[in-house]
Scaffold this motif. Structure first.
Motif, PDB file in Angstrom:
ATOM      1  N   ILE A 104       0.845  -1.195   0.000  1.00 34.84           N
ATOM      2  CA  ILE A 104       0.000   0.000   0.000  1.00 34.84           C
ATOM      3  C   ILE A 104       0.879   1.244   0.000  1.00 34.84           C
ATOM      4  CG2 ILE A 104      -1.738   1.308   1.284  1.00 34.84           C
ATOM      5  CD1 ILE A 104      -2.775  -1.364   2.356  1.00 34.84           C
ATOM      6  N   VAL A 105       0.623   2.126  -0.976  1.00 39.41           N
ATOM      7  CA  VAL A 105       1.393   3.368  -1.073  1.00 39.41           C
ATOM      8  C   VAL A 105       0.511   4.602  -0.941  1.00 39.41           C
ATOM      9  CG1 VAL A 105       3.270   2.380  -2.422  1.00 39.41           C
ATOM     10  CG2 VAL A 105       1.288   3.333  -3.603  1.00 39.41           C
ATOM     11  N   GLY A 106      -0.815   4.435  -0.916  1.00 40.43           N
ATOM     12  CA  GLY A 106      -1.679   5.597  -0.772  1.00 40.43           C
ATOM     13  C   GLY A 106      -3.155   5.260  -0.751  1.00 40.43           C
ATOM     14  N   PHE A 107      -3.960   6.294  -0.473  1.00 38.14           N
ATOM     15  CA  PHE A 107      -5.405   6.191  -0.444  1.00 38.14           C
ATOM     16  C   PHE A 107      -5.988   7.406  -1.155  1.00 38.14           C
ATOM     17  CE2 PHE A 107      -3.732   4.656   3.643  1.00 38.14           C
ATOM     18  CZ  PHE A 107      -4.147   3.343   3.616  1.00 38.14           C
ATOM     19  N   HIS A 108      -7.122   7.252  -1.798  1.00 35.57           N
ATOM     20  CA  HIS A 108      -7.854   8.416  -2.294  1.00 35.57           C
ATOM     21  C   HIS A 108      -9.343   8.138  -2.311  1.00 35.57           C
ATOM     22  CE1 HIS A 108      -7.419   6.288  -6.184  1.00 35.57           C
ATOM     23  NE2 HIS A 108      -8.535   6.898  -6.504  1.00 35.57           N
ATOM     24  N   HIS A 109     -10.125   9.187  -2.148  1.00 32.99           N
ATOM     25  CA  HIS A 109     -11.581   9.075  -2.103  1.00 32.99           C
ATOM     26  C   HIS A 109     -12.103   8.818  -3.509  1.00 32.99           C
ATOM     27  CE1 HIS A 109     -15.763  10.132  -1.363  1.00 32.99           C
ATOM     28  NE2 HIS A 109     -15.498   9.938  -0.084  1.00 32.99           N
ATOM     29  N   PRO A 110     -13.081   7.927  -3.695  1.00 32.63           N
ATOM     30  CA  PRO A 110     -13.583   7.611  -5.037  1.00 32.63           C
ATOM     31  C   PRO A 110     -14.171   8.814  -5.775  1.00 32.63           C
ATOM     32  CG  PRO A 110     -14.613   6.190  -3.393  1.00 32.63           C
ATOM     33  CD  PRO A 110     -13.721   7.115  -2.669  1.00 32.63           C
ATOM     34  N   ASP A 111     -14.697   9.806  -5.040  1.00 31.75           N
ATOM     35  CA  ASP A 111     -15.288  10.982  -5.665  1.00 31.75           C
ATOM     36  C   ASP A 111     -14.306  12.144  -5.790  1.00 31.75           C
ATOM     37  OD1 ASP A 111     -17.684   9.632  -5.845  1.00 31.75           O
ATOM     38  OD2 ASP A 111     -18.360  10.341  -3.885  1.00 31.75           O
ATOM     39  N   GLY A 112     -13.057  11.932  -5.438  1.00 26.85           N
ATOM     40  CA  GLY A 112     -12.056  12.982  -5.539  1.00 26.85           C
ATOM     41  C   GLY A 112     -12.026  13.928  -4.358  1.00 26.85           C
ATOM     42  N   LEU A 113     -12.784  13.636  -3.294  1.00 25.73           N
ATOM     43  CA  LEU A 113     -12.798  14.483  -2.111  1.00 25.73           C
ATOM     44  C   LEU A 113     -11.556  14.220  -1.272  1.00 25.73           C
ATOM     45  CD1 LEU A 113     -16.519  13.915  -1.124  1.00 25.73           C
ATOM     46  CD2 LEU A 113     -15.567  15.853  -2.355  1.00 25.73           C
ATOM     47  N   TYR A 114     -11.322  15.077  -0.298  1.00 26.57           N
ATOM     48  CA  TYR A 114     -10.175  14.900   0.592  1.00 26.57           C
ATOM     49  C   TYR A 114     -10.335  13.626   1.401  1.00 26.57           C
ATOM     50  CZ  TYR A 114      -6.897  15.581   4.370  1.00 26.57           C
ATOM     51  OH  TYR A 114      -5.892  15.405   5.271  1.00 26.57           O
ATOM     52  N   SER A 115      -9.285  12.857   1.509  1.00 30.57           N
ATOM     53  CA  SER A 115      -9.291  11.615   2.261  1.00 30.57           C
ATOM     54  C   SER A 115      -8.543  11.803   3.575  1.00 30.57           C
ATOM     55  CB  SER A 115      -8.620  10.510   1.446  1.00 30.57           C
ATOM     56  OG  SER A 115      -8.451   9.370   2.237  1.00 30.57           O
ATOM     57  N   ASP A 116      -9.179  11.416   4.679  1.00 26.04           N
ATOM     58  CA  ASP A 116      -8.517  11.490   5.980  1.00 26.04           C
ATOM     59  C   ASP A 116      -7.775  10.211   6.328  1.00 26.04           C
ATOM     60  OD1 ASP A 116     -10.725   9.916   6.370  1.00 26.04           O
ATOM     61  OD2 ASP A 116     -11.342  10.884   8.240  1.00 26.04           O
ATOM     62  N   SER A 117      -7.734   9.262   5.397  1.00 26.96           N
ATOM     63  CA  SER A 117      -7.048   7.988   5.644  1.00 26.96           C
ATOM     64  C   SER A 117      -5.538   8.170   5.814  1.00 26.96           C
ATOM     65  CB  SER A 117      -7.316   7.009   4.504  1.00 26.96           C
ATOM     66  OG  SER A 117      -8.661   6.637   4.485  1.00 26.96           O
ATOM     67  N   ASP A 126     -12.304   4.458   1.155  1.00 31.42           N
ATOM     68  CA  ASP A 126     -11.374   4.982   0.155  1.00 31.42           C
ATOM     69  C   ASP A 126     -10.843   3.877  -0.747  1.00 31.42           C
ATOM     70  OD1 ASP A 126     -11.651   7.517   1.118  1.00 31.42           O
ATOM     71  OD2 ASP A 126      -9.806   7.510   2.272  1.00 31.42           O
ATOM     72  N   VAL A 127     -10.340   4.285  -1.892  1.00 29.37           N
ATOM     73  CA  VAL A 127      -9.677   3.358  -2.806  1.00 29.37           C
ATOM     74  C   VAL A 127      -8.229   3.219  -2.351  1.00 29.37           C
ATOM     75  CG1 VAL A 127      -8.980   2.996  -5.199  1.00 29.37           C
ATOM     76  CG2 VAL A 127     -11.191   4.017  -4.696  1.00 29.37           C
ATOM     77  N   ILE A 128      -7.722   1.997  -2.382  1.00 24.63           N
ATOM     78  CA  ILE A 128      -6.359   1.714  -1.932  1.00 24.63           C
ATOM     79  C   ILE A 128      -5.443   1.641  -3.142  1.00 24.63           C
ATOM     80  CG2 ILE A 128      -4.900   0.057  -0.703  1.00 24.63           C
ATOM     81  CD1 ILE A 128      -7.500  -0.938   0.663  1.00 24.63           C
ATOM     82  N   GLU A 129      -4.339   2.391  -3.118  1.00 31.85           N
ATOM     83  CA  GLU A 129      -3.355   2.374  -4.196  1.00 31.85           C
ATOM     84  C   GLU A 129      -2.191   1.483  -3.777  1.00 31.85           C
ATOM     85  OE1 GLU A 129      -2.178   6.319  -5.442  1.00 31.85           O
ATOM     86  OE2 GLU A 129      -4.070   7.090  -4.670  1.00 31.85           O
ATOM     87  N   CYS A 130      -1.785   0.575  -4.660  1.00 33.07           N
ATOM     88  CA  CYS A 130      -0.732  -0.387  -4.336  1.00 33.07           C
ATOM     89  C   CYS A 130       0.307  -0.459  -5.450  1.00 33.07           C
ATOM     90  CB  CYS A 130      -1.313  -1.781  -4.146  1.00 33.07           C
ATOM     91  SG  CYS A 130      -2.453  -1.914  -2.791  1.00 33.07           S
ATOM     92  N   VAL A 131       1.528  -0.803  -5.072  1.00 37.06           N
ATOM     93  CA  VAL A 131       2.583  -1.165  -6.018  1.00 37.06           C
ATOM     94  C   VAL A 131       2.599  -2.679  -6.048  1.00 37.06           C
ATOM     95  CG1 VAL A 131       5.069  -1.171  -6.411  1.00 37.06           C
ATOM     96  CG2 VAL A 131       3.959   0.884  -5.582  1.00 37.06           C
ATOM     97  N   GLU A 132       2.503  -3.266  -7.238  1.00 30.44           N
ATOM     98  CA  GLU A 132       2.444  -4.719  -7.354  1.00 30.44           C
ATOM     99  C   GLU A 132       3.818  -5.310  -7.096  1.00 30.44           C
ATOM    100  OE1 GLU A 132       0.602  -8.117 -10.312  1.00 30.44           O
ATOM    101  OE2 GLU A 132       0.448  -6.004 -10.856  1.00 30.44           O
ATOM    102  N   ILE A 133       3.828  -6.402  -6.309  1.00 28.77           N
ATOM    103  CA  ILE A 133       5.089  -7.068  -5.956  1.00 28.77           C
ATOM    104  C   ILE A 133       4.963  -8.561  -6.223  1.00 28.77           C
ATOM    105  CG2 ILE A 133       5.742  -5.399  -4.183  1.00 28.77           C
ATOM    106  CD1 ILE A 133       4.734  -7.451  -2.097  1.00 28.77           C
ATOM    107  N   SER A 134       6.100  -9.215  -6.235  1.00 26.21           N
ATOM    108  CA  SER A 134       6.132 -10.666  -6.282  1.00 26.21           C
ATOM    109  C   SER A 134       6.185 -11.156  -4.846  1.00 26.21           C
ATOM    110  CB  SER A 134       7.371 -11.134  -7.049  1.00 26.21           C
ATOM    111  OG  SER A 134       7.505 -12.527  -6.938  1.00 26.21           O
TER     112      SER A 134
END
Length: 184
Positions: A104-117, A126-134
């Motif tokens: 996990i490298v970040g979070f963002h709100h699905p509607d583009g609003l400010y995320s307190d995560s 919130d939507v979870i942003e990830c870097v794919e790993i092996s």
């Protein structure tokens, strides 16, 4: 009936208000119990999702409230299963019968609003942003054909935290039970 309520609660218990006519039910941790004709509980208000304390204004003071004992019931925290994702956690995501792993490298709100995560931890929507790993030795990042790092975004469904094992004689860190994921 009065004695029933007096011995039921203790300082440190987490309670939720029964239906008070308001739209929301407050959750709190008992910090003080008053005696008298109508005993009351003084409660530190908690966020229902993360069970972390709520603050007034700009994080200057903790938020407290009072409630009568008969309007509260104990909350069994053992039964609450919340996915608490944090930056840097390794997760497993299942899609169409295949697994992929990510950090996990970040979070963002699905509607583009400010995320307190970012400040308070994952809020569950919130939507979870990830870097794919092996998932094998050393947890290397995967790269696409152009040589850039692969990323993906997911929701909390079908995502599970992975336990990481330390380095051993075979190489770098790795995901616990990696091969059991691949065979299922």
């Amino acid at each position: 009936m009065k004695g029933k309520f007096l011995c039921r609660f203790e300082v440190g218990d987490v309670v939720v208000e029964r239906n008070t006519g308001e739209a929301r039910k407050r959750v709190g941790e008992i910090v003080f119990i008053t005696d008298g004709k109508r005993p009351k509980l003084k409660l530190l208000e908690l966020a229902p999702r993360s069970m972390s304390p709520k603050f007034n204004g700009n994080y200057s003071r903790l938020r407290y409230f009072s409630s009568a004992q008969e309007k509260c019931r104990k909350l069994r925290i053992i039964n609450i299963k919340r996915k608490v994702f944090q930056l840097g956690d390794v997760i497993r995501h299942r899609r169409h019968g295949c697994f992929r792993f990510g950090i996990i490298v970040g979070f963002h709100h699905p509607d583009g609003l400010y995320s307190d995560s970012w400040e308070k931890g994952y809020n569950g929507k919130d939507v979870i942003e990830c870097v794919e790993i092996s998932g094998r030795s050393g947890l290397p990042r995967k790269r696409d054909v152009d040589g850039s790092i692969k990323k993906f975004e997911i929701g909390p469904s079908h995502a599970k935290l992975c336990e990481i094992l330390p380095m051993d004689q075979n190489g770098g860190i790795r995901i616990k039970d990696y091969f059991s994921f691949m065979s299922s």
